[in-house]
Scaffold this active site. Structure first.
Site, PDB file in Angstrom:
ATOM      1  N   LYS A  90       0.800  -1.227   0.000  1.00 24.08           N
ATOM      2  CA  LYS A  90       0.000   0.000   0.000  1.00 24.08           C
ATOM      3  C   LYS A  90       0.830   1.274   0.000  1.00 24.08           C
ATOM      4  O   LYS A  90       0.400   2.295  -0.505  1.00 24.08           O
ATOM      5  CB  LYS A  90      -0.959  -0.011   1.183  1.00 24.08           C
ATOM      6  CG  LYS A  90      -2.108  -0.998   0.986  1.00 24.08           C
ATOM      7  CD  LYS A  90      -3.260  -0.696   1.917  1.00 24.08           C
ATOM      8  CE  LYS A  90      -4.469  -1.522   1.553  1.00 24.08           C
ATOM      9  NZ  LYS A  90      -4.299  -2.940   1.940  1.00 24.08           N
ATOM     10  N   GLU A 112      -9.728   7.237   3.614  1.00 25.50           N
ATOM     11  CA  GLU A 112     -10.611   6.418   4.437  1.00 25.50           C
ATOM     12  C   GLU A 112      -9.972   5.049   4.520  1.00 25.50           C
ATOM     13  O   GLU A 112      -9.188   4.660   3.655  1.00 25.50           O
ATOM     14  CB  GLU A 112     -12.026   6.388   3.860  1.00 25.50           C
ATOM     15  CG  GLU A 112     -12.377   5.208   3.020  1.00 25.50           C
ATOM     16  CD  GLU A 112     -11.604   5.145   1.724  1.00 25.50           C
ATOM     17  OE1 GLU A 112     -11.122   4.047   1.425  1.00 25.50           O
ATOM     18  OE2 GLU A 112     -11.467   6.146   1.011  1.00 25.50           O
ATOM     19  N   SER A 378       1.571  -9.919  -0.846  1.00 25.56           N
ATOM     20  CA  SER A 378       1.236  -8.495  -0.725  1.00 25.56           C
ATOM     21  C   SER A 378       1.624  -7.873   0.612  1.00 25.56           C
ATOM     22  O   SER A 378       1.890  -6.678   0.692  1.00 25.56           O
ATOM     23  CB  SER A 378      -0.266  -8.293  -0.967  1.00 25.56           C
ATOM     24  OG  SER A 378      -1.031  -9.108  -0.096  1.00 25.56           O
TER      25      SER A 378
HETATM   26  C1  LIG Z   1      -5.137  -3.980   1.640  1.00 22.65           C
HETATM   27  C2  LIG Z   1      -4.433  -5.244   1.393  1.00 22.65           C
HETATM   28  C3  LIG Z   1      -4.815  -6.109   0.343  1.00 22.65           C
HETATM   29  C4  LIG Z   1      -6.028  -5.878  -0.520  1.00 22.65           C
HETATM   30  O1  LIG Z   1      -6.000  -4.700  -1.270  1.00 22.65           O
HETATM   31  P1  LIG Z   1      -5.777  -4.732  -2.847  1.00 22.65           P
HETATM   32  O2  LIG Z   1      -6.087  -3.335  -3.254  1.00 22.65           O
HETATM   33  O3  LIG Z   1      -6.716  -5.730  -3.425  1.00 22.65           O
HETATM   34  O4  LIG Z   1      -4.361  -5.097  -3.081  1.00 22.65           O
HETATM   35  C5  LIG Z   1      -4.068  -7.246   0.121  1.00 22.65           C
HETATM   36  N1  LIG Z   1      -3.009  -7.559   0.895  1.00 22.65           N
HETATM   37  C6  LIG Z   1      -2.612  -6.760   1.920  1.00 22.65           C
HETATM   38  C7  LIG Z   1      -1.437  -7.173   2.732  1.00 22.65           C
HETATM   39  C8  LIG Z   1      -3.306  -5.583   2.202  1.00 22.65           C
HETATM   40  O5  LIG Z   1      -2.909  -4.805   3.213  1.00 22.65           O
END
Ligand SMILES: *Cc1c(COP(=O)(O)O)cnc(C)c1O
Length: 394
Positions: A90, A112, A378
């Site tokens: 993010k 938000e 992610s």
């Molecule tokens: C917020 C988040 C997601 C989901 O958000 P996307 O916009 O679909 O990437 C996935 N993995 C993690 C670790 C997150 O913090």
């Protein structure tokens, strides 16, 4: 076929656009008219790339997971977005948008957040770049996500509870939009995923596209091949997936796989699997697939992972789904948990619960021995330890 870029009105096929109240036109038009020129300028790129390298810690490793590869009899690489500063992908977007806001002459940032991860990333970027930061968050989410609320406050952000409706993410979105209408000339609204009115889906996808740019370079260096056979990522709104797919989207030799949160199962009434359960509708300013009742009321989603607990999906992904360019899997809570424990045991990496949904695809699909399968990790699992501990002790 062009999957990667929307048309000039922000459409990916039949999905996208900008469905906004008239009072937001000036804000959205200012962004639409300026975002590409600014973010593609040498000046912006120099500053952004410098921060990604020296502050965020990029490039993140592309790691050949040998033990996992042995287990599944294929070649598995993990793209380690979990190693970014603040623990997930993010920050790539938050930093880019706060920098963009500064170039637009804005002094004030609003955002938000549901789980709080996007709020923390935005508050971090604002602390670094010296902008005022206000984060709207549902009252219930504030209680559920106390550690992230504390982080945001320590980073200097003001966290304002949304007390209407279900007191969760969608109510926080409404509050943020109201603020933006009232403070258009001073304020930029940092949206946290590839959702929202045009140009946000494209803007966020471009900031996250660094993920697939690095995958290409790193894979070439490590395996002699520039292209994987498969790229797998989890999808909430879809920003990490958009970033991991971006530079491969228009090359049909690379197969794309998206993992959605099935919750208790798609027929359970407690799920967040938007492509399986959603129908065409408008959510947060764009036309996409939405979990809704026959008369258009948004259905509250459920997932064990707060970051995937979203009733829509970005228009980029709705189009990949409709065109069958990407294959979608629905991963249930228990399958994600098992995959998280498996990765931890085999590779010594504790993944975020969201990322564990992408890993679970390994149990749903058979890959060839020589296939190169890149999975986007992610985020890291620190924030999910409470959930993991509950299952460790049972
Ligand atoms: C917020 C988040 C997601 C989901 O958000 P996307 O916009 O679909 O990437 C996935 N993995 C993690 C670790 C997150 O913090």
């Amino acid at each position: 076929m062009n999957y990667k870029n929307p048309d000039q009105h922000g459409y990916y096929g039949e999905f996208g656009g900008a469905f906004i109240p008239e009072m937001l036109y000036p804000n959205i038009e200012e962004l639409q008219n300026n975002y590409l020129e600014i973010i593609e300028s040498e000046n912006f790129q120099k500053e952004y790339q410098g921060l990604l390298k020296n502050y965020v810690g990029r490039a993140t490793p592309l790691y050949f997971a040998e033990n996992l590869s042995d287990q599944y009899q294929t070649q598995i690489y993990l793209k380690r977005e979990d190693l970014n500063h603040t623990g997930a992908h993010k920050i790539n977007n938050a930093l880019g948008q706060v920098l963009l806001a500064r170039h637009l002459g804005k002094k004030r940032i609003i955002a938000e957040t549901g789980a709080g991860q996007h709020g923390v990333a935005t508050a971090t970027a604002c602390a670094l770049l010296g902008l005022e930061c206000i984060v709207y968050m549902g009252e219930i989410d504030i209680q559920r996500q106390a550690p992230n609320v504390a982080r945001m406050k320590m980073l200097g952000a003001e966290v304002i509870p949304a007390t209407s409706g279900s007191k969760t993410l969608k109510d926080a979105v409404n509050e943020a939009l109201r603020d933006w209408i009232n403070n258009a000339s001073t304020t930029h609204y940092v949206i946290g995923s590839v959702v929202g009115p045009h140009p946000f889906p494209d803007l966020v996808a471009r900031f996250q596209s660094i993920i697939s740019k690095e995958i290409k370079e790193q894979l070439l260096e490590q395996s002699g091949r520039q292209k994987p056979d498969y790229v797998i990522a989890c999808v909430g709104g879809g920003s990490n997936a958009a970033g991991a797919f971006y530079h491969f989207a228009d090359d049909e030799n690379v197969k794309l796989i998206a993992a959605e949160a099935g919750g208790f199962g798609i027929d359970s009434g407690r799920s967040a699997a938007t492509t399986f359960l959603g129908t065409k509708g408008i959510l947060h300013g764009s036309k996409s697939l939405v979990m809704q009742t026959d008369d258009g009321q948004v259905i509250e989603p459920h997932s064990i992972s707060a970051g995937l607990d979203y009733p829509g999906i970005g228009p980029f992904h709705a189009n990949l789904f409709k065109e069958k360019r990407a294959e979608f899997f629905s991963i249930n809570d228990d399958e994600a948990l098992q995959s998280a424990f498996r990765l931890t045991k085999f590779e010594g990496i504790i993944p975020a619960l969201e990322s564990a949904h992408a890993l679970a695809v390994l149990d749903k699909k058979i890959f060839d021995k020589n296939d190169i399968v890149v999975i986007c990790l992610s985020g890291r699992g620190d924030k999910d330890m409470e959930t993991y501990l509950k299952y460790l002790n049972n």
